[in-house]
Structure formats: structure tokens, C-alpha cells
Design a protein around this motif. Sequence first.
Motif, mmCIF file in Angstrom:
data_model
loop_
_atom_site.group_PDB
_atom_site.id
_atom_site.type_symbol
_atom_site.label_atom_id
_atom_site.label_comp_id
_atom_site.label_asym_id
_atom_site.label_seq_id
_atom_site.Cartn_x
_atom_site.Cartn_y
_atom_site.Cartn_z
ATOM 1 N N ALA A 1 0.789 -1.299 0.097
ATOM 2 C CA ALA A 1 -0.190 -0.037 -0.083
ATOM 3 C C ALA A 1 0.966 1.283 0.045
ATOM 4 N N ILE A 2 2.197 0.870 0.615
ATOM 5 C CA ILE A 2 2.802 2.356 0.718
ATOM 6 C C ILE A 2 3.572 2.754 -0.746
ATOM 7 N N PRO A 3 4.167 1.853 -1.367
ATOM 8 C CA PRO A 3 4.527 2.183 -2.636
ATOM 9 C C PRO A 3 3.477 2.604 -3.737
ATOM 10 N N TYR A 4 2.224 1.906 -3.542
ATOM 11 C CA TYR A 4 1.118 2.398 -4.137
ATOM 12 C C TYR A 4 0.532 3.493 -3.902
ATOM 13 N N PHE A 5 0.564 4.117 -2.826
ATOM 14 C CA PHE A 5 0.299 5.530 -2.285
ATOM 15 C C PHE A 5 1.080 6.487 -3.046
ATOM 16 N N GLY A 6 2.398 6.110 -2.940
ATOM 17 C CA GLY A 6 3.698 7.072 -3.558
ATOM 18 C C GLY A 6 3.619 7.148 -4.988
ATOM 19 N N LEU A 7 3.070 5.991 -5.641
ATOM 20 C CA LEU A 7 2.789 6.192 -7.236
ATOM 21 C C LEU A 7 1.792 7.105 -7.318
ATOM 22 N N ILE A 8 0.718 6.863 -6.758
ATOM 23 C CA ILE A 8 -0.671 8.047 -6.540
ATOM 24 C C ILE A 8 0.028 9.204 -6.701
ATOM 25 N N LEU A 9 0.606 9.568 -5.703
ATOM 26 C CA LEU A 9 1.204 11.002 -5.425
ATOM 27 C C LEU A 9 2.143 11.550 -6.663
ATOM 28 N N VAL A 10 2.782 10.494 -7.232
ATOM 29 C CA VAL A 10 3.613 10.862 -8.384
ATOM 30 C C VAL A 10 2.732 11.179 -9.626
ATOM 31 N N VAL A 11 1.879 10.358 -9.718
ATOM 32 C CA VAL A 11 0.924 10.627 -10.997
ATOM 33 C C VAL A 11 0.249 11.562 -10.857
ATOM 34 N N ALA A 12 -0.392 12.153 -9.677
ATOM 35 C CA ALA A 12 -1.354 13.285 -9.581
ATOM 36 C C ALA A 12 -0.187 14.443 -9.754
ATOM 37 N N PHE A 13 0.918 14.376 -9.148
ATOM 38 C CA PHE A 13 1.971 15.752 -9.481
ATOM 39 C C PHE A 13 1.915 15.662 -11.010
ATOM 40 N N ILE A 14 2.486 14.804 -11.876
ATOM 41 C CA ILE A 14 2.563 15.061 -13.148
ATOM 42 C C ILE A 14 1.505 15.395 -13.820
ATOM 43 N N TYR A 15 0.113 15.030 -13.451
ATOM 44 C CA TYR A 15 -1.026 15.161 -13.883
ATOM 45 C C TYR A 15 -1.319 16.700 -13.840
ATOM 46 N N THR A 16 -1.117 17.389 -12.444
ATOM 47 C CA THR A 16 -1.253 18.630 -12.198
ATOM 48 C C THR A 16 -0.370 19.629 -13.095
ATOM 49 N N LEU A 17 0.899 19.326 -13.461
ATOM 50 C CA LEU A 17 1.852 19.830 -14.290
ATOM 51 C C LEU A 17 1.318 19.905 -15.540
ATOM 52 N N ILE A 18 0.776 18.993 -16.181
ATOM 53 C CA ILE A 18 0.555 18.756 -17.592
ATOM 54 C C ILE A 18 -0.833 19.688 -17.580
ATOM 55 N N ARG A 19 -1.603 19.493 -16.814
ATOM 56 C CA ARG A 19 -2.850 20.151 -16.673
ATOM 57 C C ARG A 19 -2.578 21.743 -16.499
ATOM 58 N N GLY A 20 -1.906 22.072 -15.770
ATOM 59 C CA GLY A 20 -1.750 23.606 -15.545
ATOM 60 C C GLY A 20 -0.992 24.026 -16.782
ATOM 61 N N GLY A 21 0.000 23.151 -17.442
ATOM 62 C CA GLY A 21 0.720 23.707 -18.455
ATOM 63 C C GLY A 21 -0.144 23.953 -19.711
ATOM 64 N N CYS A 22 -1.131 22.805 -19.917
ATOM 65 C CA CYS A 22 -2.142 23.080 -20.850
ATOM 66 C C CYS A 22 -2.649 24.220 -20.714
ATOM 67 N N ASN A 23 -3.482 24.762 -19.717
ATOM 68 C CA ASN A 23 -4.255 25.708 -19.383
ATOM 69 C C ASN A 23 -3.332 27.031 -19.674
ATOM 70 N N PHE A 24 -2.088 26.987 -19.163
ATOM 71 C CA PHE A 24 -1.316 28.433 -19.500
ATOM 72 C C PHE A 24 -1.206 28.535 -20.901
ATOM 73 N N PHE A 25 -0.751 27.603 -21.829
ATOM 74 C CA PHE A 25 -0.507 27.830 -23.323
ATOM 75 C C PHE A 25 -1.798 28.146 -23.841
ATOM 76 N N ARG A 26 -2.884 27.545 -23.249
ATOM 77 C CA ARG A 26 -4.339 27.812 -23.946
ATOM 78 C C ARG A 26 -4.587 29.180 -23.871
ATOM 79 N N LYS A 27 -4.501 29.720 -22.513
ATOM 80 C CA LYS A 27 -4.788 31.117 -22.240
ATOM 81 C C LYS A 27 -3.831 31.916 -23.019
ATOM 82 N N ARG A 28 -2.574 31.835 -23.252
ATOM 83 C CA ARG A 28 -1.492 32.557 -23.854
ATOM 84 C C ARG A 28 -1.969 32.489 -25.454
#
Length: 197
Positions: A97-124
Motif C-alpha cells: 500500500a505504501i509504494p502504491y500510495f507513492g505512485l498515486i502522488l507521483v501521477v497526481a503531481f505529473i497530471y497537475t503539471l500537465i494540466r496547468g501547462g495546458c491551461n497556461f498555453f491555451r490562455k496564452r
Amino acid sequence: MIALVFFILAMAGGIVISRQYNRSKNFNSAHQVIGILLLVAFLSQLVLGLLNHRVFKREQRRTIMGKIHSYLGPAIVVFGLANGILGFTFANASFLAIPYFGLILVVAFIYTLIRGGCNFFRKRRADKKNGSGPYHQPQFGTNHGTSQYYPPPGGAAGSYYSEPPPYSQPDVPLATYRSSENVPREHSPAVQPRTMV
């Protein structure tokens, strides 16, 4: 649709494994019940999304189905991730469960970066298209972006007016205006200065 395929495969694998152990044959554990409910919610999410899209395409308006769809999706994701942790506990593999939870955090962080970058370039990109960005201010004296300039005020000529100054409205030509102090006041009493103390 891809997620639905993986969901069905995971459910089928869970049913096959559950039938092999006495502990899980009754399908009454928290992990199994939540998994079944999540599959029902996932199918409902799919139907709601299709119906809302059909109505929106025809009438150009959002429906209550669209609102439920927008909230049900994130809820399914959160409960699905939590159910994964319950699954490791149910299978007596809590150490995973511990490495699974860590994997969730990594995926969530990458998703946040991608989503934020897409929103930034779309607005630009939208700012550039609308001409409201910092480098798309209208130039003084131009006629809607063309190279045609308004003549200088009063017919003045010379090198001073050869290039238009930047950052002014394109449809307002220069003109001289008299000060309000020089305008004769009609039907108003004369203004007397105050006495100095």
C-alpha cells in the motif's frame, strides 16, 4: 472507453480470484462491495456523459446530467484509488500500500503539471488570437493594423510625425484642444480668488 475496458478486465480478474478463496467467495468485503458500486457508477457516468452531450449538441445548454457527470467522475477516481489500498489490505499485502500510495502522488503531481501547462498555453494562445497580450497593443495612428497612418493634426509636417508613437487607440486622430480656462463662462458668476491668510 479505454478506462471502461480496463475496469471490466480488473473486475473480471477480481471475480476469478475471489472464487478461489473461501475468504472472498461471498463478495461481502468492503473492497468487493466498493468495486461493484464503482463499476455501476462508472457505467452511469458513461450514460450521463453521452446523454448530456447529445442534449448540448442539439440545444446548446447544460443539463442536470452534465452537472452530475462533472462531479461523479472525480468521485469515482478518488474512491477507486482508496479501494486499491483496501484491496492490498484484503489480500494480506499491506506492505504494497505504501509504494502504491507513492505512485498515486507521483501521477497526481505529473497530471497537475500537465494540466496547468495546458491551461497556461491555451490562455496564452487565446490572448494572442484576441490581441490582448502584452505585445499586441494597437499602434498609434494605424488604421486597424494596416500601414496607413492618420495625418498629423493641423496639417503639420516634418520628421517628427513620420513615425507614429506606440500604444494609442487607432481610431482617434490627434487634435489640439483648448484649455477650459480659456472658454468663456456664460450664465455663471465670476470666480474670485480666495484671500490669502
